[in-house]
Design a protein around this motif. Sequence first.
Motif, PDB file in Angstrom:
ATOM      1  N   UNK A  39      12.679 -13.959  -4.186  1.00 15.51           N
ATOM      2  CA  UNK A  39      12.695 -12.901  -3.190  1.00 15.51           C
ATOM      3  C   UNK A  39      12.459 -13.508  -1.819  1.00 15.51           C
ATOM      4  N   UNK A  40      12.562 -12.676  -0.816  1.00 17.11           N
ATOM      5  CA  UNK A  40      12.343 -13.129   0.563  1.00 17.11           C
ATOM      6  C   UNK A  40      10.871 -12.966   0.926  1.00 17.11           C
ATOM      7  N   UNK A  41      10.297 -14.015   1.504  1.00 15.35           N
ATOM      8  CA  UNK A  41       8.901 -13.990   1.930  1.00 15.35           C
ATOM      9  C   UNK A  41       8.781 -14.836   3.185  1.00 15.35           C
ATOM     10  N   UNK A  42       8.278 -14.224   4.247  1.00 13.64           N
ATOM     11  CA  UNK A  42       8.118 -14.907   5.542  1.00 13.64           C
ATOM     12  C   UNK A  42       9.437 -15.539   6.010  1.00 13.64           C
ATOM     13  N   UNK A  43      10.540 -14.825   5.774  1.00 18.63           N
ATOM     14  CA  UNK A  43      11.827 -15.250   6.282  1.00 18.63           C
ATOM     15  C   UNK A  43      12.536 -16.311   5.473  1.00 18.63           C
ATOM     16  N   UNK A  44      12.022 -16.655   4.277  1.00 18.63           N
ATOM     17  CA  UNK A  44      12.671 -17.671   3.447  1.00 18.63           C
ATOM     18  C   UNK A  44      12.635 -17.244   1.987  1.00 18.63           C
ATOM     19  N   UNK A  85       9.310  -9.402   0.077  1.00 23.85           N
ATOM     20  CA  UNK A  85       7.969  -9.267  -0.484  1.00 23.85           C
ATOM     21  C   UNK A  85       6.874  -9.162   0.573  1.00 23.85           C
ATOM     22  N   UNK A  86       7.205  -9.340   1.846  1.00 22.34           N
ATOM     23  CA  UNK A  86       6.189  -9.205   2.886  1.00 22.34           C
ATOM     24  C   UNK A  86       5.633  -7.782   2.877  1.00 22.34           C
ATOM     25  N   UNK A  87       4.326  -7.677   3.033  1.00 25.17           N
ATOM     26  CA  UNK A  87       3.712  -6.350   3.018  1.00 25.17           C
ATOM     27  C   UNK A  87       4.095  -5.580   4.270  1.00 25.17           C
ATOM     28  N   UNK A  88       4.551  -4.341   4.058  1.00 22.39           N
ATOM     29  CA  UNK A  88       5.075  -3.522   5.135  1.00 22.39           C
ATOM     30  C   UNK A  88       4.155  -2.348   5.431  1.00 22.39           C
ATOM     31  N   UNK A  89       3.603  -2.328   6.638  1.00 22.28           N
ATOM     32  CA  UNK A  89       2.826  -1.179   7.083  1.00 22.28           C
ATOM     33  C   UNK A  89       3.588  -0.336   8.096  1.00 22.28           C
ATOM     34  N   UNK A  90       4.738  -0.823   8.529  1.00 25.29           N
ATOM     35  CA  UNK A  90       5.489  -0.105   9.563  1.00 25.29           C
ATOM     36  C   UNK A  90       6.770   0.520   9.048  1.00 25.29           C
ATOM     37  N   UNK A  91       7.203   0.136   7.847  1.00 26.21           N
ATOM     38  CA  UNK A  91       8.404   0.761   7.306  1.00 26.21           C
ATOM     39  C   UNK A  91       8.280   0.928   5.800  1.00 26.21           C
ATOM     40  N   UNK A  92       8.940   1.948   5.297  1.00 21.43           N
ATOM     41  CA  UNK A  92       8.900   2.263   3.871  1.00 21.43           C
ATOM     42  C   UNK A  92       9.791   1.282   3.113  1.00 21.43           C
ATOM     43  N   UNK A  94      14.279   6.558  -6.461  1.00 20.37           N
ATOM     44  CA  UNK A  94      13.325   7.664  -6.505  1.00 20.37           C
ATOM     45  C   UNK A  94      11.873   7.211  -6.315  1.00 20.37           C
ATOM     46  N   UNK A  95      11.655   5.952  -5.963  1.00 19.57           N
ATOM     47  CA  UNK A  95      10.297   5.442  -5.745  1.00 19.57           C
ATOM     48  C   UNK A  95      10.294   4.529  -4.532  1.00 19.57           C
ATOM     49  N   UNK A  96       9.442   4.871  -3.572  1.00 17.48           N
ATOM     50  CA  UNK A  96       9.299   4.060  -2.369  1.00 17.48           C
ATOM     51  C   UNK A  96       7.815   3.794  -2.128  1.00 17.48           C
ATOM     52  N   UNK A  97       7.534   2.803  -1.269  1.00 18.58           N
ATOM     53  CA  UNK A  97       6.141   2.414  -1.011  1.00 18.58           C
ATOM     54  C   UNK A  97       5.958   2.124   0.473  1.00 18.58           C
ATOM     55  N   UNK A  98       4.819   2.558   0.969  1.00 15.94           N
ATOM     56  CA  UNK A  98       4.381   2.205   2.324  1.00 15.94           C
ATOM     57  C   UNK A  98       2.927   1.761   2.217  1.00 15.94           C
ATOM     58  N   UNK A  99       2.614   0.567   2.679  1.00 19.23           N
ATOM     59  CA  UNK A  99       1.267   0.016   2.541  1.00 19.23           C
ATOM     60  C   UNK A  99       0.462   0.285   3.805  1.00 19.23           C
TER      61      UNK A  99
END
Length: 549
Positions: free
Chosen positions: A241-246, A273-280, A286-291
């Motif tokens: 997966x993508x993490x910190x742009x790589x 995989x970066x944790x997102x607090x600004x976008x869903x 049918x399942x989304x996450x916002x941290x």
Amino acid sequence: MIMVRSEKRLRTWREPAAPRPAATILLLRDSDAGPEVLMTRRSLSASFAPGAYVFPGGAVDASDASPRAREFSRTRGDEGDEILAYATAAVREAFEELGILLAHGGGAERIARLAARLRRAHDADLLGQIAAHDARLALDEVHWFSHWITDRDLPRRFDARFFVARMPAYQQPVADDAEQFEPTWVRPAEGLARHERGEFNIIFPTIRTLRQLTRFGSVGEVLDHAREQQARVWTSCPRAGWLRGRIERFSESEEPYGELELVDPDGQVAHTLDWQSEQVVPLLRNVHRLTAPNPGRMTGPGTNTYFVGEPGQWIVIDPGPDDPAHIERIAAFVGDGLRTIVCTHGHPDHAPGAVPLQRRTGAPIAGRPSGPGFDPAWTFRPDTTLEDGTRLHAGDSTLRVLHTPGHAEHHVCLLLEEDGLLFAGDHILNGSTTVIDPPDGDMRAYVASLERLAAEPLEYILPAHGHVIARGKTEIARLIAHRMAREAKVVGALDRLREGTLDELVKLAYDDVDPILYPVAKRSLTAHLLKLRDEGRAAVDAQARWRPA
């Protein structure tokens, strides 16, 4: 088993390339600083891992499973033809790539001379040549160490068994100068350090294999481990997966793996995989996450707010803390289609956002009211009490309520029945274990709730903190075993001290925990002791000193 509905996947299935059977061999020798492993550098024009340092190996071919090859396998016991073909391939590749011959027949010096003779002969029929010289492959000295299946996203894939063997005496590696060159002996820790410095190019399975080797102090320990593990060979098919742009890759035991499996089961490298607090972040249609932006020692990357349903019909699970920006983002995503706000429990990182979200949307708050043992500062009183077994509907998704006391007496989990997803709140976390804090927290109830969840039709666990967890029942079994192992350490600490305070007991029962965490550990220690007391296995006096009952 409940499977995630295909129409809920984010992307159309793309069939991964079929992996080709292959074998790799780790040739080992002892040094004053520990075991060393023989590696060789791939040519820059090689078709697989160009320029990387690798262990010798290659594809299994027909000769490796031939009747002649089976004649060499009699000393290995009854392992089946398939693994013996892989072992034969590993030994053959060691000779073809580096000129190392693992064989029996007349002693190590004779085998070394035979290896040199066969290298000069360039005869493709290695097995025939060995038999002609009254020798046989030393398959009894080759042991299965691990099993790697190439990542699903790659165009060339291998189903590779990794074997270990001691480097034979009197032989020296000689590269084939075609695809392999620059043979070198490497201490595992040194190779990893050089890789971190950018001096030593190695691919993901090689990195993980070197890490495994750092656990051993000698070649003998490695070989003993490989002999003893037998059917429990460590197996991995990594995901990326993508993490910190790589692009980063992960094995099954690493925290992001389950989420990558859920979101892109065919291995497409599309999920960030970066944790997102600004976008869903979409996990399924049918399942989304916002941290929530509340990372910390107790909350990990933050509290996960989940959205279940479809536009116009959403259920929000755990709106999190009363953070205006977070509430605004939740409200913006659901629009005027929020049906219910569900709080798994009333802790301050889960429930305070419910009231301001209700003011914005008008949606009712659902959950179970907190009990008398709960901190009164966090008292939770929902509009609707969720009884065990209640079903909540959002579009074509159904959430069934499961009352799971333990972390908190009023705690609930929710099972998305059509897709086998468990929204676990704080009952199950990814990367840590939840705190059981009496009097509201109860260890007996917690373990009983885990056992109840183990019987439910679930495949994935979506925790309130951390990434999605795959193989949910396996994780639940692991958690139960972990709690019972900790309980055994508590019993051992009681037996050793015969009488002790929490401060004295925690040092023994949690000797594998950083002392900075002892204040938190003492809360779970208390829960274990109360469970033992209720079971008649421990007692406490008026001075709060615990002893075996």
